[in-house]
Design an enzyme around this catalytic site. Sequence first.
Site, PDB file in Angstrom:
ATOM      1  N   SER A 122      -5.561  12.306  -3.801  1.00 51.00           N
ATOM      2  CA  SER A 122      -5.154  12.392  -5.208  1.00 51.00           C
ATOM      3  C   SER A 122      -5.702  13.686  -5.800  1.00 51.00           C
ATOM      4  O   SER A 122      -6.773  14.156  -5.387  1.00 51.00           O
ATOM      5  CB  SER A 122      -5.720  11.210  -5.996  1.00 51.00           C
ATOM      6  OG  SER A 122      -5.444  11.362  -7.379  1.00 51.00           O
ATOM      7  N   TYR A 154     -12.988   5.605  -8.540  1.00 48.12           N
ATOM      8  CA  TYR A 154     -11.712   5.953  -7.892  1.00 48.12           C
ATOM      9  C   TYR A 154     -11.658   7.437  -7.509  1.00 48.12           C
ATOM     10  O   TYR A 154     -11.340   7.784  -6.362  1.00 48.12           O
ATOM     11  CB  TYR A 154     -10.539   5.608  -8.820  1.00 48.12           C
ATOM     12  CG  TYR A 154      -9.210   6.041  -8.252  1.00 48.12           C
ATOM     13  CD1 TYR A 154      -8.636   5.340  -7.189  1.00 48.12           C
ATOM     14  CD2 TYR A 154      -8.541   7.164  -8.738  1.00 48.12           C
ATOM     15  CE1 TYR A 154      -7.422   5.746  -6.638  1.00 48.12           C
ATOM     16  CE2 TYR A 154      -7.338   7.574  -8.201  1.00 48.12           C
ATOM     17  CZ  TYR A 154      -6.782   6.860  -7.148  1.00 48.12           C
ATOM     18  OH  TYR A 154      -5.595   7.275  -6.594  1.00 48.12           O
TER      19      TYR A 154
END
Length: 233
Positions: free
Chosen positions: A132, A145
Amino acid sequence: MPRALVTGASRGIGRAIAERLARDGFDVVAAARGQRELDEVCAEITAAGGRCQPLVLDVSDPQSVAAALLGADVDVLVNNAGIGALKPFMETTAAEWQRMIDVNVNALYHVTHAVLPSMIEKKAGHICTIGSISGRSAFVGGSCYAATKAFVTSWSESLMLEVREHGVKVSVVMPGSVTTHFNDHVPSDDDAWKLSAADVADTVSYVVGTPPNVLVHRAEVRTLTVPHGRARR
Ligand code: NJP
């Protein structure tokens, strides 16, 4: 026929990758925990003329992964399964923290450890992990995360340097915001500006389709249609 194992293939980005790689001529093994959704994915791929078999698997369970993938021989592994409980650190429970580490980090060990030996033996193969942009650009609510995705970037690069001499490619595809059910999101018209799962799947298709002597190790995929005032990702 080359074979691709895609984790988290029951919906979202993983499903789009499974569909795309099947169209590219891969025999796809679609893995996730939900049998019914996996059966739907495989039925759709088969109806379109592709090949797909479901694999019900919790990638965070080391025993299940070892049993399911013992001696597995795949040409491409797409480590896509991932979860996010996006909230402030002090609101993140210990269970949510542990779960993100188990699925986003530890599962990479379990699954990759199972399929890498046959790739090294064949001197060919490709491990592509969905990271990501948040892995290198933190955001409020991403303390765990974003850190797991930073791990993905770092782990992928180290592994790439280690196994490329064995003919095995390692890549990381880092998307911005994508319209999926990630983080319990319900897709709506408000998501029109985001990338689609198919956009990310196109990138994975490109990355795994490069000639044998070419490696795209890292690909960052962004939308060009961020509405004014939105967080830029
Ligand atoms: O998420 P979602 P995305 N074992 O929730 C599966 C990254 N990413 O497609 O097991 C096996 O729609 C789950 O199936 P099930 C993100 O970090 C996203 O958006 O049946 N499978 C489902 O198939 C992640 O790495 C965005 O519940 C497990 C799939 O994973 C990847 O993209 C932005 C599992 C999740 O589908 C796919 O996310 C970005 C387990 N233990 C990166 N747990 C974004 N959406 O904006 C879950 O930069 N799954």
